[in-house]
Design a protein around this motif. Structure first.
Motif, short mmCIF file in Angstrom:
data_model
loop_
_atom_site.label_atom_id
_atom_site.label_comp_id
_atom_site.label_asym_id
_atom_site.label_seq_id
_atom_site.Cartn_x
_atom_site.Cartn_y
_atom_site.Cartn_z
N ASP A 1 0.84 -1.18 0.00
CA ASP A 1 0.00 0.00 0.00
C ASP A 1 0.88 1.24 0.00
O ASP A 1 1.63 1.48 0.93
CB ASP A 1 -0.91 0.00 1.23
CG ASP A 1 -1.91 1.13 1.22
OD1 ASP A 1 -2.04 1.79 0.17
OD2 ASP A 1 -2.54 1.35 2.25
N VAL A 2 0.79 2.03 -1.06
CA VAL A 2 1.58 3.25 -1.14
C VAL A 2 1.05 4.29 -0.16
O VAL A 2 1.78 5.11 0.35
CB VAL A 2 1.56 3.79 -2.59
CG1 VAL A 2 2.30 5.10 -2.69
CG2 VAL A 2 2.18 2.76 -3.52
N LEU A 3 -0.22 4.22 0.17
CA LEU A 3 -0.84 5.18 1.07
C LEU A 3 -0.82 4.69 2.51
O LEU A 3 -1.84 4.58 3.17
CB LEU A 3 -2.27 5.46 0.63
CG LEU A 3 -2.43 6.10 -0.73
CD1 LEU A 3 -3.89 6.17 -1.10
CD2 LEU A 3 -1.80 7.46 -0.76
N SER A 4 0.35 4.38 3.01
CA SER A 4 0.42 3.86 4.37
C SER A 4 0.09 4.93 5.40
O SER A 4 -0.50 4.62 6.43
CB SER A 4 1.80 3.28 4.64
OG SER A 4 2.77 4.30 4.54
N GLU A 5 0.45 6.17 5.14
CA GLU A 5 0.09 7.26 6.04
C GLU A 5 -0.59 8.32 5.19
O GLU A 5 0.00 8.90 4.29
CB GLU A 5 1.32 7.83 6.73
CG GLU A 5 1.90 6.88 7.76
CD GLU A 5 2.91 7.57 8.62
OE1 GLU A 5 2.53 8.51 9.35
OE2 GLU A 5 4.07 7.19 8.55
N TYR A 6 -1.85 8.58 5.52
CA TYR A 6 -2.66 9.50 4.75
C TYR A 6 -3.44 10.36 5.72
O TYR A 6 -4.18 9.85 6.56
CB TYR A 6 -3.61 8.70 3.85
CG TYR A 6 -4.49 9.53 2.96
CD1 TYR A 6 -4.00 10.07 1.79
CD2 TYR A 6 -5.81 9.76 3.30
CE1 TYR A 6 -4.82 10.83 0.96
CE2 TYR A 6 -6.64 10.51 2.49
CZ TYR A 6 -6.14 11.03 1.33
OH TYR A 6 -6.94 11.78 0.52
N TYR A 7 -3.26 11.67 5.63
CA TYR A 7 -3.94 12.62 6.50
C TYR A 7 -4.85 13.49 5.64
O TYR A 7 -4.44 13.93 4.55
CB TYR A 7 -2.92 13.50 7.23
CG TYR A 7 -2.05 12.71 8.17
CD1 TYR A 7 -2.34 12.65 9.52
CD2 TYR A 7 -0.93 12.02 7.71
CE1 TYR A 7 -1.55 11.92 10.39
CE2 TYR A 7 -0.14 11.28 8.57
CZ TYR A 7 -0.46 11.24 9.91
OH TYR A 7 0.32 10.51 10.76
N GLU A 8 -6.06 13.73 6.13
CA GLU A 8 -7.02 14.46 5.31
C GLU A 8 -7.88 15.37 6.19
O GLU A 8 -8.12 15.08 7.36
CB GLU A 8 -7.92 13.47 4.57
CG GLU A 8 -8.87 14.11 3.57
CD GLU A 8 -9.66 13.07 2.82
OE1 GLU A 8 -9.26 12.74 1.70
OE2 GLU A 8 -10.67 12.58 3.37
N TRP A 9 -8.32 16.47 5.60
CA TRP A 9 -9.27 17.36 6.23
C TRP A 9 -10.19 17.92 5.17
O TRP A 9 -9.75 18.46 4.16
CB TRP A 9 -8.57 18.51 6.95
CG TRP A 9 -9.52 19.51 7.52
CD1 TRP A 9 -10.54 19.27 8.38
CD2 TRP A 9 -9.53 20.92 7.28
NE1 TRP A 9 -11.20 20.44 8.70
CE2 TRP A 9 -10.59 21.47 8.03
CE3 TRP A 9 -8.75 21.76 6.51
CZ2 TRP A 9 -10.88 22.83 8.03
CZ3 TRP A 9 -9.04 23.11 6.52
CH2 TRP A 9 -10.09 23.64 7.27
N GLU A 10 -11.48 17.77 5.40
CA GLU A 10 -12.47 18.30 4.47
C GLU A 10 -13.10 19.53 5.11
O GLU A 10 -13.80 19.42 6.12
CB GLU A 10 -13.54 17.25 4.17
CG GLU A 10 -14.54 17.71 3.15
CD GLU A 10 -15.54 16.63 2.78
OE1 GLU A 10 -16.54 16.98 2.12
OE2 GLU A 10 -15.34 15.47 3.17
N ASN A 11 -12.85 20.67 4.52
CA ASN A 11 -13.42 21.92 5.00
C ASN A 11 -14.76 22.12 4.29
O ASN A 11 -14.81 22.53 3.13
CB ASN A 11 -12.47 23.09 4.69
CG ASN A 11 -12.95 24.39 5.27
OD1 ASN A 11 -14.08 24.49 5.75
ND2 ASN A 11 -12.09 25.39 5.24
#
Length: 155
Positions: free
Chosen positions: A53-63
């Motif tokens: 998995d290339v997305l091992s650490e994924y941080y997100e915020w939806e404003n």
């Protein structure tokens, strides 16, 4: 029988992309980005690390007020793999590195901002990121010039 092919240009990116060179861990960089940019990045629990998995650490915020989505993505993911087919040394391990954007291997993180035209200008965002201690450099990336821009579709 006719063969149909999709054009390579069917994906028109509508996002801004900032490359960040930084030796910090992803969670620390997310904290400093939250502090300096007044955003609320959180780690997405559904994106747990797996072997490939290339997305091992994924941080997100939806404003939702400004209808923007911010994402902090780790570019390089390293995984351990066992060598196969060699019975002489069956327990040899080696490291496999997968890149989200392979043509930019030296970039540590990408900050992707979707629909961020009304928030701040990209130059102001880059300037604020460069003020963070331990960030070596940050700069804008033209998404249209990337060969692997299709890797950003599902992020």
């Amino acid at each position: 029988m006719a063969t149909l092919k999709l054009s390579d240009d069917f994906y028109e990116p509508t996002c801004s992309l900032v490359a960040v060179h930084c030796p910090l861990e992803a969670y620390r960089l997310a904290y400093f980005l939250n502090l300096h940019l007044q955003i609320r990045l959180r780690r997405i629990a559904g994106r747990a690390s797996s072997e490939c998995d290339v997305l091992s650490e994924y941080y997100e915020w939806e404003n939702q007020m400004e209808e923007t989505v911010w994402a902090l993505i780790v570019n390089a993911t390293r995984t351990q793999a066992l060598s196969a087919g060699n019975d002489l040394f069956p327990s040899d391990e080696f490291t496999v590195t997968n890149y989200l954007i392979p043509e930019m291997k030296k970039v540590d993180y990408f900050l992707k901002i979707e629909n961020g035209e009304g928030y701040d200008t990209e130059k102001q965002i880059v300037q604020k990121i460069n003020e963070i201690p331990r960030v070596t450099t940050a700069y804008e990336v033209d998404v249209n010039q990337l060969k692997s821009k299709h890797n950003l579709i599902f992020l």
